[in-house]
Design an enzyme around this catalytic site. Structure first.
Site, PDB file in Angstrom:
ATOM      1  N   GLY A 121       2.352   2.218  10.700  1.00 46.23           N
ATOM      2  CA  GLY A 121       3.321   3.301  10.530  1.00 46.23           C
ATOM      3  C   GLY A 121       4.006   3.735  11.815  1.00 46.23           C
ATOM      4  O   GLY A 121       4.628   4.795  11.859  1.00 46.23           O
ATOM      5  N   GLY A 145       2.864  -1.134   4.313  1.00 45.80           N
ATOM      6  CA  GLY A 145       2.927   0.284   3.968  1.00 45.80           C
ATOM      7  C   GLY A 145       4.364   0.718   3.730  1.00 45.80           C
ATOM      8  O   GLY A 145       4.924   0.535   2.649  1.00 45.80           O
ATOM      9  N   GLY A 146       4.984   1.258   4.747  1.00 43.65           N
ATOM     10  CA  GLY A 146       6.330   1.844   4.648  1.00 43.65           C
ATOM     11  C   GLY A 146       7.340   0.956   3.934  1.00 43.65           C
ATOM     12  O   GLY A 146       8.050   1.412   3.015  1.00 43.65           O
ATOM     13  N   GLU A 157      -6.976   4.817   7.710  1.00 43.03           N
ATOM     14  CA  GLU A 157      -6.735   6.225   7.388  1.00 43.03           C
ATOM     15  C   GLU A 157      -7.947   6.840   6.687  1.00 43.03           C
ATOM     16  O   GLU A 157      -8.264   8.008   6.892  1.00 43.03           O
ATOM     17  CB  GLU A 157      -5.451   6.359   6.540  1.00 43.03           C
ATOM     18  CG  GLU A 157      -4.208   6.141   7.413  1.00 43.03           C
ATOM     19  CD  GLU A 157      -3.004   5.573   6.693  1.00 43.03           C
ATOM     20  OE1 GLU A 157      -2.951   5.598   5.450  1.00 43.03           O
ATOM     21  OE2 GLU A 157      -2.092   5.072   7.393  1.00 43.03           O
ATOM     22  N   GLU A 191      -5.495  -5.001  10.484  1.00 43.28           N
ATOM     23  CA  GLU A 191      -4.477  -3.990  10.745  1.00 43.28           C
ATOM     24  C   GLU A 191      -4.801  -3.250  12.040  1.00 43.28           C
ATOM     25  O   GLU A 191      -5.630  -2.327  12.031  1.00 43.28           O
ATOM     26  CB  GLU A 191      -4.420  -2.972   9.605  1.00 43.28           C
ATOM     27  CG  GLU A 191      -4.090  -3.566   8.256  1.00 43.28           C
ATOM     28  CD  GLU A 191      -3.494  -2.515   7.314  1.00 43.28           C
ATOM     29  OE1 GLU A 191      -2.352  -2.713   6.891  1.00 43.28           O
ATOM     30  OE2 GLU A 191      -4.143  -1.510   7.038  1.00 43.28           O
ATOM     31  N   SER A 220       3.338  -2.159  10.392  1.00 40.54           N
ATOM     32  CA  SER A 220       4.778  -2.216  10.640  1.00 40.54           C
ATOM     33  C   SER A 220       5.403  -3.569  10.301  1.00 40.54           C
ATOM     34  O   SER A 220       6.303  -4.029  11.010  1.00 40.54           O
ATOM     35  CB  SER A 220       5.088  -1.827  12.096  1.00 40.54           C
ATOM     36  OG  SER A 220       4.665  -0.496  12.345  1.00 40.54           O
ATOM     37  N   HIS A 247      -9.504   1.191   4.772  1.00 41.10           N
ATOM     38  CA  HIS A 247      -8.252   1.431   5.503  1.00 41.10           C
ATOM     39  C   HIS A 247      -8.527   2.407   6.646  1.00 41.10           C
ATOM     40  O   HIS A 247      -9.330   3.339   6.500  1.00 41.10           O
ATOM     41  CB  HIS A 247      -7.190   1.997   4.552  1.00 41.10           C
ATOM     42  CG  HIS A 247      -5.829   1.981   5.168  1.00 41.10           C
ATOM     43  ND1 HIS A 247      -5.437   2.917   6.094  1.00 41.10           N
ATOM     44  CD2 HIS A 247      -4.796   1.121   5.042  1.00 41.10           C
ATOM     45  CE1 HIS A 247      -4.198   2.634   6.496  1.00 41.10           C
ATOM     46  NE2 HIS A 247      -3.791   1.556   5.869  1.00 41.10           N
ATOM     47  N   ASN A 272       0.870  -1.172   0.000  1.00 39.47           N
ATOM     48  CA  ASN A 272       0.000   0.000   0.000  1.00 39.47           C
ATOM     49  C   ASN A 272       0.910   1.226   0.000  1.00 39.47           C
ATOM     50  O   ASN A 272       1.487   1.576   1.028  1.00 39.47           O
ATOM     51  CB  ASN A 272      -0.880  -0.041   1.257  1.00 39.47           C
ATOM     52  CG  ASN A 272      -1.707   1.216   1.431  1.00 39.47           C
ATOM     53  OD1 ASN A 272      -1.781   2.047   0.530  1.00 39.47           O
ATOM     54  ND2 ASN A 272      -2.328   1.357   2.596  1.00 39.47           N
ATOM     55  N   TRP A 273       1.034   1.840  -1.176  1.00 40.78           N
ATOM     56  CA  TRP A 273       1.996   2.950  -1.301  1.00 40.78           C
ATOM     57  C   TRP A 273       1.478   4.249  -0.687  1.00 40.78           C
ATOM     58  O   TRP A 273       2.208   5.229  -0.594  1.00 40.78           O
ATOM     59  CB  TRP A 273       2.337   3.181  -2.776  1.00 40.78           C
ATOM     60  CG  TRP A 273       3.094   2.049  -3.409  1.00 40.78           C
ATOM     61  CD1 TRP A 273       3.358   0.800  -2.863  1.00 40.78           C
ATOM     62  CD2 TRP A 273       3.705   2.038  -4.703  1.00 40.78           C
ATOM     63  NE1 TRP A 273       4.075   0.034  -3.749  1.00 40.78           N
ATOM     64  CE2 TRP A 273       4.303   0.767  -4.885  1.00 40.78           C
ATOM     65  CE3 TRP A 273       3.796   2.982  -5.730  1.00 40.78           C
ATOM     66  CZ2 TRP A 273       4.983   0.424  -6.058  1.00 40.78           C
ATOM     67  CZ3 TRP A 273       4.478   2.640  -6.892  1.00 40.78           C
ATOM     68  CH2 TRP A 273       5.073   1.369  -7.041  1.00 40.78           C
ATOM     69  N   LYS A 274       0.207   4.282  -0.350  1.00 36.60           N
ATOM     70  CA  LYS A 274      -0.407   5.493   0.216  1.00 36.60           C
ATOM     71  C   LYS A 274      -0.132   6.706  -0.690  1.00 36.60           C
ATOM     72  O   LYS A 274      -0.046   6.548  -1.903  1.00 36.60           O
ATOM     73  CB  LYS A 274       0.068   5.701   1.653  1.00 36.60           C
ATOM     74  CG  LYS A 274      -0.162   4.434   2.503  1.00 36.60           C
ATOM     75  CD  LYS A 274       0.003   4.650   3.968  1.00 36.60           C
ATOM     76  CE  LYS A 274      -0.213   3.314   4.697  1.00 36.60           C
ATOM     77  NZ  LYS A 274      -0.126   3.421   6.139  1.00 36.60           N
TER      78      LYS A 274
HETATM   79  P1  PGA Z   1       2.817   0.242   7.652  1.00 33.13           P
HETATM   80  O1  PGA Z   1       1.378   0.458   6.977  1.00 33.13           O
HETATM   81  O2  PGA Z   1       3.367  -1.057   7.071  1.00 33.13           O
HETATM   82  O3  PGA Z   1       3.625   1.437   7.243  1.00 33.13           O
HETATM   83  O4  PGA Z   1       2.609   0.136   9.113  1.00 33.13           O
HETATM   84  C1  PGA Z   1       0.477  -0.599   6.770  1.00 33.13           C
HETATM   85  C2  PGA Z   1      -0.804  -0.111   6.169  1.00 33.13           C
HETATM   86  O5  PGA Z   1      -1.258   0.992   6.524  1.00 33.13           O
HETATM   87  O6  PGA Z   1      -1.414  -0.810   5.332  1.00 33.13           O
END
Ligand code: PGA
Length: 256
Positions: free
Chosen positions: A175, A235-236, A99, A169, A214, A97, A9-11
């Site tokens: 993150g 994500g990251g 977010e 999640e 994470s 998600h 997930n590149w956001k």
């Molecule tokens: P993260 O993000 O790996 O940076 O914790 C995961 C996500 O939001 O899907």
């Protein structure tokens, strides 16, 4: 047998240059890796470029997106439809998600509608669920996940989960570098699967449940060693070709 799926997930990250570099690096790093489906969800703006690069490289990487709207056309300013995502080769679409739930006030019911619309359009929903830190501390994790899942199950039937992906999640782990332990994650994954099994053992047995929050090359193998963790939403670490490929390889290795 469930097939592991590792999705990036590149956001809100990327530029043409970054997308080109990351896709090329990833495709090279994944050369010869079998036994895991690898998907990426760049910002929609870059789907065209991503699709061209993947097809030129004859890549097995699956293209996805981070959101979808509830109509295929019409007066809906700023929206992106399933038809458009399909035209650019995106099949795995992240919805719910945390977010988006937080910053865009997306409710369980709204996310469930997106789920239904994706299915109706032949796309694969990647349904994110998970609890906040306060809910975790209050011991409400399983209840929150069940409520988020029930928004789909109670409106569309448990069979709607067939072919979909669930991403557990914990919000406090996203993150933050504060990942859930593999044992804790397994416990919640098993509870999520049991919640589904109460409606249909068959659906529960087959549905892919990813862990997200994470995930890094250093902790990935421990998650994938767990029987109910079928992959990861990353994500990251998905923004670095070597790190993301290492996570995908760990899934392939663990689920052989
Ligand atoms: P993260 O993000 O790996 O940076 O914790 C995961 C996500 O939001 O899907």
């Amino acid at each position: 047998m469930r097939h592991p799926v590792v999705m990036g997930n590149w956001k809100l990250n990327g530029s043409k240059e970054m997308v080109s570099g990351l896709i090329k690096g990833l495709d090279a790093a994944l050369n010869g890796v079998e036994g895991v489906d690898v998907a990426i969800a760049p910002p929609v703006m870059f789907l065209d470029l991503a699709q061209q690069l993947l097809s030129k490289a004859d890549s097995k990487i699956i293209l996805g997106a981070q959101n979808v709207d509830l109509h295929n056309s019409g007066a809906f300013t700023g929206d992106i439809s399933p038809e458009m995502l399909k035209e650019f080769g995106a099949s795995h679409i992240i919805i719910g998600h945390s977010e988006r739930r937080e910053y865009h006030h997306e409710s369980d019911a709204f996310v469930a509608e997106k789920f239904a619309f994706l299915k109706e359009n032949g796309l694969t929903p990647v349904l994110c669920i998970g609890e906040s830190e306060a809910q975790n501390e209050a011991g409400e994790t399983v209840a929150v996940c069940a409520r988020q899942l029930d928004a789909v199950i109670n409106t569309q039937g448990v069979e709607a989960l067939n072919g979909a992906i669930i991403a557990y999640e914990p919000i406090w782990a996203i993150g933050t570098g504060k990942a859930a332990t593999a044992d804790d994650a397994q416990r919640i994954h098993a509870a999520i699967r049991a919640h589904i099994a109460a409606k249909s053992e068959d659906v529960a047995k087959n549905v892919v449940i990813q862990y997200g929050g994470s995930v890094k090359p250093e902790n990935a193998a421990a998650y994938f060693a767990q029987p109910d963790i079928d992959g990861a939403l990353v994500g990251g670490a998905a923004l670095d070709a070597e790190s993301f490929a290492a996570i995908a390889k760990a899934a392939a290795e663990a689920k052989k």
